[in-house]
Write a protein that holds these residues in place. Structure first.
Motif, PDB file in Angstrom:
ATOM      1  N   ARG A 121      -1.713  -8.638  -1.115  1.00 46.02           N
ATOM      2  CA  ARG A 121      -1.880  -9.461   0.089  1.00 46.02           C
ATOM      3  C   ARG A 121      -3.234  -9.158   0.722  1.00 46.02           C
ATOM      4  NH1 ARG A 121       4.162  -8.546   2.725  1.00 46.02           N
ATOM      5  NH2 ARG A 121       5.308  -8.919   0.771  1.00 46.02           N
ATOM      6  N   GLU A 122      -3.581  -9.930   1.741  1.00 43.63           N
ATOM      7  CA  GLU A 122      -4.881  -9.771   2.384  1.00 43.63           C
ATOM      8  C   GLU A 122      -5.084  -8.373   2.959  1.00 43.63           C
ATOM      9  OE1 GLU A 122      -2.941 -12.391   2.720  1.00 43.63           O
ATOM     10  OE2 GLU A 122      -4.183 -14.130   2.259  1.00 43.63           O
ATOM     11  N   ASP A 123      -4.020  -7.780   3.500  1.00 41.20           N
ATOM     12  CA  ASP A 123      -4.155  -6.464   4.129  1.00 41.20           C
ATOM     13  C   ASP A 123      -3.868  -5.305   3.179  1.00 41.20           C
ATOM     14  OD1 ASP A 123      -1.445  -7.057   3.985  1.00 41.20           O
ATOM     15  OD2 ASP A 123      -0.953  -6.110   5.897  1.00 41.20           O
ATOM     16  N   GLY A 124      -3.496  -5.601   1.916  1.00 39.16           N
ATOM     17  CA  GLY A 124      -3.284  -4.507   0.980  1.00 39.16           C
ATOM     18  C   GLY A 124      -2.194  -4.782  -0.029  1.00 39.16           C
ATOM     19  N   PHE A 125      -1.580  -3.703  -0.483  1.00 36.42           N
ATOM     20  CA  PHE A 125      -0.640  -3.739  -1.599  1.00 36.42           C
ATOM     21  C   PHE A 125       0.742  -3.286  -1.141  1.00 36.42           C
ATOM     22  CE2 PHE A 125      -4.881  -3.362  -3.047  1.00 36.42           C
ATOM     23  CZ  PHE A 125      -4.944  -4.196  -4.151  1.00 36.42           C
ATOM     24  N   TYR A 126       1.676  -4.196  -1.262  1.00 36.62           N
ATOM     25  CA  TYR A 126       3.049  -3.923  -0.862  1.00 36.62           C
ATOM     26  C   TYR A 126       3.868  -3.569  -2.096  1.00 36.62           C
ATOM     27  CZ  TYR A 126       2.048  -5.605   3.793  1.00 36.62           C
ATOM     28  OH  TYR A 126       1.549  -5.738   5.058  1.00 36.62           O
ATOM     29  N   HIS A 127       4.791  -2.635  -1.910  1.00 31.69           N
ATOM     30  CA  HIS A 127       5.568  -2.116  -3.028  1.00 31.69           C
ATOM     31  C   HIS A 127       7.049  -2.130  -2.679  1.00 31.69           C
ATOM     32  CE1 HIS A 127       7.238   1.348  -5.439  1.00 31.69           C
ATOM     33  NE2 HIS A 127       6.703   0.594  -6.366  1.00 31.69           N
ATOM     34  N   ARG A 128       7.862  -2.356  -3.706  1.00 30.09           N
ATOM     35  CA  ARG A 128       9.312  -2.207  -3.558  1.00 30.09           C
ATOM     36  C   ARG A 128       9.899  -1.943  -4.940  1.00 30.09           C
ATOM     37  NH1 ARG A 128      12.857  -6.874  -4.498  1.00 30.09           N
ATOM     38  NH2 ARG A 128      11.567  -8.620  -5.184  1.00 30.09           N
ATOM     39  N   ARG A 129      11.062  -1.321  -4.947  1.00 28.41           N
ATOM     40  CA  ARG A 129      11.825  -1.099  -6.170  1.00 28.41           C
ATOM     41  C   ARG A 129      13.117  -1.881  -6.038  1.00 28.41           C
ATOM     42  NH1 ARG A 129       9.902   4.146  -4.958  1.00 28.41           N
ATOM     43  NH2 ARG A 129       8.490   4.926  -6.557  1.00 28.41           N
ATOM     44  N   ASN A 130      13.510  -2.524  -7.123  1.00 25.33           N
ATOM     45  CA  ASN A 130      14.735  -3.318  -7.138  1.00 25.33           C
ATOM     46  C   ASN A 130      14.781  -4.237  -5.924  1.00 25.33           C
ATOM     47  OD1 ASN A 130      15.437  -2.127  -9.557  1.00 25.33           O
ATOM     48  ND2 ASN A 130      16.498  -0.462  -8.542  1.00 25.33           N
ATOM     49  N   HIS A 131      15.781  -4.103  -5.068  1.00 29.46           N
ATOM     50  CA  HIS A 131      15.937  -5.028  -3.941  1.00 29.46           C
ATOM     51  C   HIS A 131      15.643  -4.368  -2.595  1.00 29.46           C
ATOM     52  CE1 HIS A 131      17.425  -7.914  -6.763  1.00 29.46           C
ATOM     53  NE2 HIS A 131      18.290  -7.024  -7.212  1.00 29.46           N
ATOM     54  N   GLU A 132      14.831  -3.334  -2.595  1.00 34.20           N
ATOM     55  CA  GLU A 132      14.457  -2.678  -1.343  1.00 34.20           C
ATOM     56  C   GLU A 132      13.495  -3.577  -0.563  1.00 34.20           C
ATOM     57  OE1 GLU A 132      12.662   0.959  -2.668  1.00 34.20           O
ATOM     58  OE2 GLU A 132      14.557   1.857  -3.239  1.00 34.20           O
ATOM     59  N   ASP A 133      13.206  -3.201   0.682  1.00 37.65           N
ATOM     60  CA  ASP A 133      12.241  -3.935   1.488  1.00 37.65           C
ATOM     61  C   ASP A 133      10.822  -3.612   1.029  1.00 37.65           C
ATOM     62  OD1 ASP A 133      14.234  -5.062   3.074  1.00 37.65           O
ATOM     63  OD2 ASP A 133      14.173  -3.418   4.519  1.00 37.65           O
ATOM     64  N   TRP A 134       9.915  -4.552   1.258  1.00 35.27           N
ATOM     65  CA  TRP A 134       8.500  -4.343   0.942  1.00 35.27           C
ATOM     66  C   TRP A 134       7.898  -3.323   1.902  1.00 35.27           C
ATOM     67  CZ3 TRP A 134       6.506  -6.075  -3.403  1.00 35.27           C
ATOM     68  CH2 TRP A 134       7.035  -7.220  -4.002  1.00 35.27           C
ATOM     69  N   VAL A 135       7.067  -2.427   1.365  1.00 35.46           N
ATOM     70  CA  VAL A 135       6.395  -1.399   2.159  1.00 35.46           C
ATOM     71  C   VAL A 135       4.915  -1.420   1.802  1.00 35.46           C
ATOM     72  CG1 VAL A 135       6.212   1.085   2.623  1.00 35.46           C
ATOM     73  CG2 VAL A 135       8.456   0.055   2.215  1.00 35.46           C
ATOM     74  N   LEU A 136       4.049  -1.454   2.820  1.00 36.57           N
ATOM     75  CA  LEU A 136       2.615  -1.392   2.583  1.00 36.57           C
ATOM     76  C   LEU A 136       2.243  -0.001   2.078  1.00 36.57           C
ATOM     77  CD1 LEU A 136      -0.244  -2.629   2.766  1.00 36.57           C
ATOM     78  CD2 LEU A 136      -0.306  -1.854   5.138  1.00 36.57           C
ATOM     79  N   LYS A 137       1.718   0.104   0.858  1.00 40.59           N
ATOM     80  CA  LYS A 137       1.383   1.406   0.262  1.00 40.59           C
ATOM     81  C   LYS A 137      -0.106   1.683   0.240  1.00 40.59           C
ATOM     82  CE  LYS A 137       5.351   3.121  -1.101  1.00 40.59           C
ATOM     83  NZ  LYS A 137       5.822   4.441  -0.780  1.00 40.59           N
ATOM     84  N   HIS A 138      -0.928   0.659   0.068  1.00 35.17           N
ATOM     85  CA  HIS A 138      -2.385   0.838  -0.017  1.00 35.17           C
ATOM     86  C   HIS A 138      -3.066  -0.307   0.678  1.00 35.17           C
ATOM     87  CE1 HIS A 138      -1.919   3.888  -3.164  1.00 35.17           C
ATOM     88  NE2 HIS A 138      -1.078   3.068  -3.759  1.00 35.17           N
ATOM     89  N   GLY A 139      -4.099   0.019   1.480  1.00 34.93           N
ATOM     90  CA  GLY A 139      -4.970  -1.010   2.015  1.00 34.93           C
ATOM     91  C   GLY A 139      -6.088  -1.259   1.022  1.00 34.93           C
ATOM     92  N   TRP A 140      -6.827  -2.317   1.216  1.00 37.26           N
ATOM     93  CA  TRP A 140      -7.942  -2.598   0.307  1.00 37.26           C
ATOM     94  C   TRP A 140      -9.025  -1.525   0.387  1.00 37.26           C
ATOM     95  CZ3 TRP A 140      -8.442  -5.534  -3.781  1.00 37.26           C
ATOM     96  CH2 TRP A 140      -7.547  -6.586  -3.962  1.00 37.26           C
ATOM     97  N   ASP A 141      -9.125  -0.862   1.511  1.00 37.67           N
ATOM     98  CA  ASP A 141     -10.152   0.165   1.684  1.00 37.67           C
ATOM     99  C   ASP A 141      -9.668   1.533   1.217  1.00 37.67           C
ATOM    100  OD1 ASP A 141      -8.300   0.656   3.646  1.00 37.67           O
ATOM    101  OD2 ASP A 141      -9.729   0.697   5.286  1.00 37.67           O
ATOM    102  N   LYS A 142      -8.476   1.614   0.691  1.00 35.47           N
ATOM    103  CA  LYS A 142      -7.846   2.840   0.158  1.00 35.47           C
ATOM    104  C   LYS A 142      -7.568   3.771   1.272  1.00 35.47           C
ATOM    105  CE  LYS A 142      -7.879   5.300  -4.131  1.00 35.47           C
ATOM    106  NZ  LYS A 142      -8.597   5.619  -5.321  1.00 35.47           N
TER     107      LYS A 142
END
Length: 142
Positions: A121-142
């Motif tokens: 996404r524009e603000d970074g990288f969202y992660h989830r496993r199976n059917h969990e909620d999306w969580v922002l893990k990394h921004g584009w600037d690291k």
């Protein structure tokens, strides 16, 4: 008779080795039957440029891919016996780029978590496993 006994002993040893490789050791290690999938999707807003990525492991180079809005790249693999399987990706979008691990076997040891998802996404990288909620893990600037 000696030849037949040798042959049977070799078959028994070979069978034992194969059997042990397909059973998860009690302490550490992974079975060759533990199969995972990684999914990476382009969740950028309409009208945005596509994201380009290149994903690799120590053994596999999945090549360079361009994902347009709504497209997904996915692959599956078996975790190696030692549980050290790792995939990382390098992402490029507009004037930004970042590289990070998208799958690390040592962090995926829950038997219920066979799929891992990433959404760009524009603000970074969202992660989830199976059917969990999306969580922002990394921004584009690291």
């Amino acid at each position: 008779m000696g030849c037949t006994l040798n042959y049977m002993l070799n078959i028994l040893i070979f069978t034992q080795i194969i059997f042990q490789m397909n059973i998860k050791p009690i302490i550490g290690g992974y079975s060759t039957l533990e199969y995972y999938e990684v999914h990476i999707s382009n969740g950028l807003q309409p009208g945005k440029k596509p994201v380009t990525l290149r994903c690799q492991s120590g053994d596999d180079d999945l090549g360079t891919h361009t994902l347009y809005r709504g497209q997904t790249m996915n692959w599956g693999f078996a975790v190696n016996f030692w549980g050290t399987t790792l995939y990382f990706c390098h992402f490029y979008w507009e004037d930004k780029n970042i590289a990070f691990d998208v799958f690390k076997a040592s962090e995926e040891n829950n038997l219920n978590r066979r799929e891992t998802y990433w959404d760009v996404r524009e603000d970074g990288f969202y992660h989830r496993r199976n059917h969990e909620d999306w969580v922002l893990k990394h921004g584009w600037d690291k």
